[in-house]
Design a protein around this motif. Structure first.
Motif, PDB file in Angstrom:
ATOM      1  N   SER A 348      -2.752  -5.220   7.686  1.00  0.00           N
ATOM      2  CA  SER A 348      -3.683  -6.316   7.949  1.00  0.00           C
ATOM      3  C   SER A 348      -4.528  -6.012   9.187  1.00  0.00           C
ATOM      4  O   SER A 348      -5.750  -6.263   9.208  1.00  0.00           O
ATOM      5  CB  SER A 348      -2.920  -7.623   8.137  1.00  0.00           C
ATOM      6  N   PHE A 349      -3.893  -5.481  10.221  1.00  0.00           N
ATOM      7  CA  PHE A 349      -4.635  -5.089  11.429  1.00  0.00           C
ATOM      8  C   PHE A 349      -5.647  -3.999  11.103  1.00  0.00           C
ATOM      9  O   PHE A 349      -6.797  -4.036  11.575  1.00  0.00           O
ATOM     10  CB  PHE A 349      -3.642  -4.603  12.483  1.00  0.00           C
ATOM     11  N   LEU A 350      -5.220  -3.034  10.293  1.00  0.00           N
ATOM     12  CA  LEU A 350      -6.127  -1.950   9.922  1.00  0.00           C
ATOM     13  C   LEU A 350      -7.301  -2.468   9.097  1.00  0.00           C
ATOM     14  O   LEU A 350      -8.442  -2.013   9.273  1.00  0.00           O
ATOM     15  CB  LEU A 350      -5.340  -0.897   9.134  1.00  0.00           C
ATOM     16  N   ALA A 351      -7.045  -3.429   8.205  1.00  0.00           N
ATOM     17  CA  ALA A 351      -8.136  -3.979   7.390  1.00  0.00           C
ATOM     18  C   ALA A 351      -9.129  -4.756   8.238  1.00  0.00           C
ATOM     19  O   ALA A 351     -10.332  -4.777   7.927  1.00  0.00           O
ATOM     20  CB  ALA A 351      -7.558  -4.872   6.298  1.00  0.00           C
ATOM     21  N   ARG A 352      -8.673  -5.399   9.322  1.00  0.00           N
ATOM     22  CA  ARG A 352      -9.588  -6.154  10.187  1.00  0.00           C
ATOM     23  C   ARG A 352     -10.417  -5.252  11.090  1.00  0.00           C
ATOM     24  O   ARG A 352     -11.585  -5.554  11.358  1.00  0.00           O
ATOM     25  CB  ARG A 352      -8.788  -7.144  11.043  1.00  0.00           C
ATOM     26  N   HIS A 353      -9.821  -4.159  11.548  1.00  0.00           N
ATOM     27  CA  HIS A 353     -10.501  -3.333  12.552  1.00  0.00           C
ATOM     28  C   HIS A 353     -11.101  -2.051  11.979  1.00  0.00           C
ATOM     29  O   HIS A 353     -11.940  -1.436  12.651  1.00  0.00           O
ATOM     30  CB  HIS A 353      -9.519  -2.986  13.678  1.00  0.00           C
ATOM     31  N   HIS A 354     -10.646  -1.647  10.784  1.00  0.00           N
ATOM     32  CA  HIS A 354     -11.224  -0.443  10.171  1.00  0.00           C
ATOM     33  C   HIS A 354     -11.053  -0.584   8.663  1.00  0.00           C
ATOM     34  O   HIS A 354     -10.167   0.015   8.046  1.00  0.00           O
ATOM     35  CB  HIS A 354     -10.509   0.805  10.696  1.00  0.00           C
ATOM     36  N   SER A 355     -11.916  -1.357   8.062  1.00  0.00           N
ATOM     37  CA  SER A 355     -11.777  -1.669   6.639  1.00  0.00           C
ATOM     38  C   SER A 355     -11.924  -0.431   5.754  1.00  0.00           C
ATOM     39  O   SER A 355     -11.270  -0.320   4.710  1.00  0.00           O
ATOM     40  CB  SER A 355     -12.806  -2.729   6.243  1.00  0.00           C
ATOM     41  N   VAL A 356     -12.774   0.510   6.139  1.00  0.00           N
ATOM     42  CA  VAL A 356     -12.978   1.714   5.323  1.00  0.00           C
ATOM     43  C   VAL A 356     -11.696   2.530   5.252  1.00  0.00           C
ATOM     44  O   VAL A 356     -11.279   2.985   4.168  1.00  0.00           O
ATOM     45  CB  VAL A 356     -14.136   2.551   5.902  1.00  0.00           C
ATOM     46  N   LEU A 357     -11.073   2.716   6.403  1.00  0.00           N
ATOM     47  CA  LEU A 357      -9.816   3.459   6.420  1.00  0.00           C
ATOM     48  C   LEU A 357      -8.734   2.711   5.639  1.00  0.00           C
ATOM     49  O   LEU A 357      -7.915   3.336   4.952  1.00  0.00           O
ATOM     50  CB  LEU A 357      -9.369   3.681   7.869  1.00  0.00           C
ATOM     51  N   ALA A 358      -8.739   1.382   5.721  1.00  0.00           N
ATOM     52  CA  ALA A 358      -7.755   0.615   4.965  1.00  0.00           C
ATOM     53  C   ALA A 358      -7.953   0.799   3.461  1.00  0.00           C
ATOM     54  O   ALA A 358      -6.979   0.948   2.701  1.00  0.00           O
ATOM     55  CB  ALA A 358      -7.863  -0.859   5.344  1.00  0.00           C
ATOM     56  N   GLN A 363      -6.309   3.268  -1.649  1.00  0.00           N
ATOM     57  CA  GLN A 363      -6.570   4.132  -2.803  1.00  0.00           C
ATOM     58  C   GLN A 363      -5.577   5.292  -2.864  1.00  0.00           C
ATOM     59  O   GLN A 363      -5.139   5.692  -3.965  1.00  0.00           O
ATOM     60  CB  GLN A 363      -8.005   4.663  -2.722  1.00  0.00           C
ATOM     61  N   ALA A 364      -5.223   5.823  -1.700  1.00  0.00           N
ATOM     62  CA  ALA A 364      -4.216   6.895  -1.689  1.00  0.00           C
ATOM     63  C   ALA A 364      -2.877   6.380  -2.208  1.00  0.00           C
ATOM     64  O   ALA A 364      -2.182   7.079  -2.968  1.00  0.00           O
ATOM     65  CB  ALA A 364      -4.067   7.435  -0.272  1.00  0.00           C
ATOM     66  N   TYR A 365      -2.545   5.166  -1.828  1.00  0.00           N
ATOM     67  CA  TYR A 365      -1.287   4.591  -2.344  1.00  0.00           C
ATOM     68  C   TYR A 365      -1.373   4.373  -3.854  1.00  0.00           C
ATOM     69  O   TYR A 365      -0.409   4.647  -4.595  1.00  0.00           O
ATOM     70  CB  TYR A 365      -1.010   3.269  -1.636  1.00  0.00           C
ATOM     71  N   ILE A 366      -2.515   3.895  -4.331  1.00  0.00           N
ATOM     72  CA  ILE A 366      -2.672   3.654  -5.773  1.00  0.00           C
ATOM     73  C   ILE A 366      -2.531   4.950  -6.556  1.00  0.00           C
ATOM     74  O   ILE A 366      -1.827   5.017  -7.579  1.00  0.00           O
ATOM     75  CB  ILE A 366      -4.036   2.990  -6.037  1.00  0.00           C
ATOM     76  N   THR A 485      -8.582  -8.278  -6.314  1.00  0.00           N
ATOM     77  CA  THR A 485      -8.422  -6.882  -5.861  1.00  0.00           C
ATOM     78  C   THR A 485      -7.004  -6.397  -6.112  1.00  0.00           C
ATOM     79  O   THR A 485      -6.786  -5.240  -6.536  1.00  0.00           O
ATOM     80  CB  THR A 485      -8.765  -6.779  -4.374  1.00  0.00           C
ATOM     81  N   ILE A 486      -6.027  -7.265  -5.870  1.00  0.00           N
ATOM     82  CA  ILE A 486      -4.633  -6.880  -6.131  1.00  0.00           C
ATOM     83  C   ILE A 486      -4.421  -6.616  -7.618  1.00  0.00           C
ATOM     84  O   ILE A 486      -3.728  -5.661  -8.007  1.00  0.00           O
ATOM     85  CB  ILE A 486      -3.693  -7.986  -5.617  1.00  0.00           C
ATOM     86  N   ILE A 493      -2.775   1.283 -11.185  1.00  0.00           N
ATOM     87  CA  ILE A 493      -1.486   1.980 -11.095  1.00  0.00           C
ATOM     88  C   ILE A 493      -0.807   2.052 -12.458  1.00  0.00           C
ATOM     89  O   ILE A 493      -0.283   3.104 -12.866  1.00  0.00           O
ATOM     90  CB  ILE A 493      -0.582   1.267 -10.073  1.00  0.00           C
ATOM     91  N   PHE A 494      -0.800   0.960 -13.217  1.00  0.00           N
ATOM     92  CA  PHE A 494       0.027   0.885 -14.426  1.00  0.00           C
ATOM     93  C   PHE A 494      -0.749   1.104 -15.728  1.00  0.00           C
ATOM     94  O   PHE A 494      -0.135   1.096 -16.799  1.00  0.00           O
ATOM     95  CB  PHE A 494       0.723  -0.483 -14.481  1.00  0.00           C
TER      96      PHE A 494
END
Length: 695
Positions: A348-358, A363-366, A485-486, A493-494
């Motif tokens: 959540s912190f990463l999505a607020r401060h660096h949305s592109v990296l999030a 996508q890497a997790y997917i 999005t979820i 994934i499936f």
């Protein structure tokens, strides 16, 4: 003389002074220089003259007592001897009465009663020829003589011990003088010591007074300083109360900075990250308004650096755990719960401060999880494909010739079974808590199963993993991303796994005419849909619907196989005997024509009908089961009617009995079934039986 000095120092007696004149005294007269002189002042109580004065008075009184003038006062100065009777008492005894105001007895002085005659009176007194006055003078003269004799003896003894008393007096004077000197010197020494002590005390008091003055001055100084400090402290408290919240909102503790930069990522690191996030939001909100201050300008670069460092460490943390998911034989759910869900605040912190990296990490997790599920389900599908499956084809249809079934090469290696009986195949639906079969167990299973068994275990594993993955995505990515999005992440994934499941289902049912097995798969799919609804997993509905779209058409095709087989049997029975056409009799055709017993086709149809009705207890009106079953039932009724015509017009009664026996057999087989469709079928069969006179 010494006696004169002693008599002069004597203390006057409390007794009355003796009379100056007396009529007679046997002792010789002396000069009157022994008369009392003026009394000298006595010594103080702290000197030894007190004892000496008392002793002098005592000795003087005893020495001067014989020289007192004779007279009535002599009796007051000197006490008569103890063995001499008081003259007054004697006179009282003589006269027999007590004179007025006479003090006779000490014991009777306070007695106010009348004087009685003494109990013992002399009856006869010898006056020796003297008158009463002469007799009294004679007695008195004797007593005085004896008294003067005793006094003369006392004076002689005193004269003898006079020198001793003088020596004693001189010794007492010497001792008194020495004691006076000693007392004087002791007093001088005592006074000197007292002067020294008092001088020391005075010095100490003077010094104490000076110190006390200094302390008092210091206390006044401290008091003034304390007052000033209290004033400053109160002012500081007021300022702190006003500025404290504002400073607290933008200040960053050094411990927080150290934890973010060097600390291990754990719960304390998450708390420090939350502090950084709060400070950043406050500064950003104030920077947008008009409350920007110099302190905020100083703190903002530090917060930006800390935020960038936190983003860098979060990226490395998630990348390392995403790589761990690609390890062989790893349990993804363990990593998800211990590394991802536990630190969902980091994303959540990463999505607020660096949305592109999030987004990139998401996508890497997917991609990783798509590979993970696809590879694992592919291996699981291969394991399930190793399970032997019963072959159910056209030779197992109702109207098929049993000889063709025995001659089929595909069924030569499999054990015998009844493809038209539901039997224990219902256990797959009745067991409440089924679990997927492990891969190694499926590979080692050599027991032949029906097609619903691999379908059940594959879809159980798929539903369970899909549920776990969707719950993880909803918990981990929200509220950073929305529901849509979820859902897209889950589909990404499936989707390969769903395609694999559809292909596996199609493989199971494409070459199979097992209508009971296919209908079982339909009911299992509906059960999975109900479970997903209870779990609130809507993203698998597409897969369930796709599976049903594969199963229902194939079920209708399998039912059509049975319908066609009955049609062929009916057409074959028109040219020759029904029994020989169906291959149901081994006796002569004539005996088969005359038998009213139910035929084997009726038994097979009843078993298939009972299985379909059992699986359709909760079926809806929109399902194709009812229509397919009605078509099959109509063909069977046509066949039975055509066989009944073989009895001839003269044997109509046997024909009715034959039909009634077949309908009764079917009703007996399906009698325990429940549901709307079963009730309709029973009503129809009962009407047919009643129409031919059966009971």
């Amino acid at each position: 003389m010494w006696l004169d000095r002693l008599s002069g120092q004597s203390t006057p007696s409390t007794s009355p002074a003796p009379a100056q004149n007396r009529s007679f005294s046997p002792a010789p007269r002396r000069s009157s220089h022994l008369a009392p002189t003026t009394t000298r002042p006595a010594y103080g109580p702290r000197t030894s003259s007190l004892g000496l004065s008392s002793r002098a008075n005592l000795s003087t009184t005893s020495l001067n007592s014989p020289r007192l003038p004779n007279g009535s006062s002599l009796r007051q100065q000197l006490s008569p001897p103890a063995d001499v009777t008081d003259p007054l008492v004697v006179l009282q005894d003589v006269l027999g009465k007590r004179p007025e105001n006479a003090d006779i007895s000490v014991d009777n002085r306070n007695d106010s009663t009348d004087v009685q005659n003494p109990p013992h009176l002399a009856d006869d007194v010898d006056f020796e020829g003297l008158s009463l006055h002469a007799f009294a003078d004679t007695a008195n003269h004797d007593e005085m003589t004896r008294s003067h004799q005793a006094s003369a003896q006392t004076v002689e003894e005193f004269e003898k011990g006079k020198e001793k008393f003088e020596d004693l007096h001189r010794s007492i004077l010497v001792i008194t003088t020495r004691m006076l000197h000693l007392f004087h010197w002791t007093k001088l020494i005592f006074f000197q010591a007292c002067d020294d002590v008092l001088q020391s005390v005075q010095t100490s008091l003077t010094s104490f007074q000076q110190d006390l003055g200094a302390v008092s001055a210091e206390i006044e100084t401290l008091q003034s300083r304390s007052t000033a400090m209290n004033t400053r402290l109160e002012n500081r408290r007021v300022v702190e109360k006003l500025l404290g919240p504002a400073v607290e909102e933008i200040s960053v503790a050094p411990a927080v900075v150290t934890t973010i930069v060097e600390g291990q990522i754990d719960s304390s690191w998450v708390k420090a990250l939350d502090e950084i996030d709060k400070r950043s939001r406050v500064i950003d909100s104030r920077a947008e308004g008009s409350r920007k201050t110099l302190a905020m300008s100083d703190v903002k670069p530090l917060l930006d650096d800390l935020t960038n460092k936190a983003v860098e460490r979060i990226r490395d943390f998630f990348v390392s755990h995403i790589k761990a998911l690609r390890s062989p034989n790893v349990n993804a759910q363990v990593i998800q719960h211990q590394s991802f869900v536990r630190f969902k605040e980091l994303y959540s912190f990463l999505a607020r401060h660096h949305s592109v990296l999030a987004e990139e990490l998401g996508q890497a997790y997917i991609n990783t999880m798509r590979w993970y599920y696809l590879s694992n389900f592919s291996r699981y599908k291969q394991s399930l494909e190793r399970i032997p499956i019963f072959v159910v084809d056209k030779t197992d249809a109702i109207g098929a010739d049993p000889a063709l079934q025995r001659a089929s090469a595909s069924k030569a290696s499999q054990p015998s079974h009844d493809a038209l009986s539901i039997g224990r195949r219902m256990d797959a639906l009745r067991r409440p808590n089924l679990s997927a079969l492990p891969s190694h167990t499926a590979e080692d299973n050599k027991q032949t199963q029906y097609l619903e068994t691999p379908f059940l275990h594959f879809n159980l594993a798929l539903i369970d993993n899909a549920t776990a993955e969707y719950l993880f995505l909803a918990h981990f990515f929200s509220p950073a991303v929305g529901f849509q999005t979820i859902s897209r992440h889950f589909s990404a994934i499936f989707s390969p796994v769903f395609a694999l499941g559809h292909a596996f289902t199609k493989t199971l049912i494409d070459d199979s005419d097992d209508c009971l097995g296919i209908l079982l798969c339909v009911r299992l799919s509906q059960r999975f849909a109900f479970q997903l609804q209870r779990r609130k997993i809507p993203v698998v509905d597409g897969y369930i619907n796709g599976t049903n779209m594969l199963l229902w058409p194939r079920f209708q095709l399998a039912m059509d196989v049975h319908v066609e087989s009955v049609k062929r049997a009916t057409s074959s029975a028109s040219g020759r005997g029904a029994a020989s056409a169906l291959g149901l009799s081994t006796s002569s055709d004539a005996a088969a024509k005359q038998s009213t017993a139910p035929h084997m086709l009726t038994q097979r149809f009843g078993q298939l009908l009972q299985g379909i009705l059992t699986l359709s207890e909760d079926a809806g009106d929109d399902e194709p089961v009812g229509s397919s079953l009605n078509r099959l039932r109509g063909e069977v009724e046509t066949l039975l009617a055509k066989i009944g015509k073989g009895f001839g017009s003269a044997a109509e009664r046997k024909r009715d009995r034959f039909l009634a026996n077949n309908y009764s057999l079917i009703l007996a087989i399906v009698g325990d079934t429940r549901g709307k469709l079963a009730a309709e079928v029973r009503d129809h069969l009962e009407s047919l039986r009643d129409s031919v006179g059966g009971t």
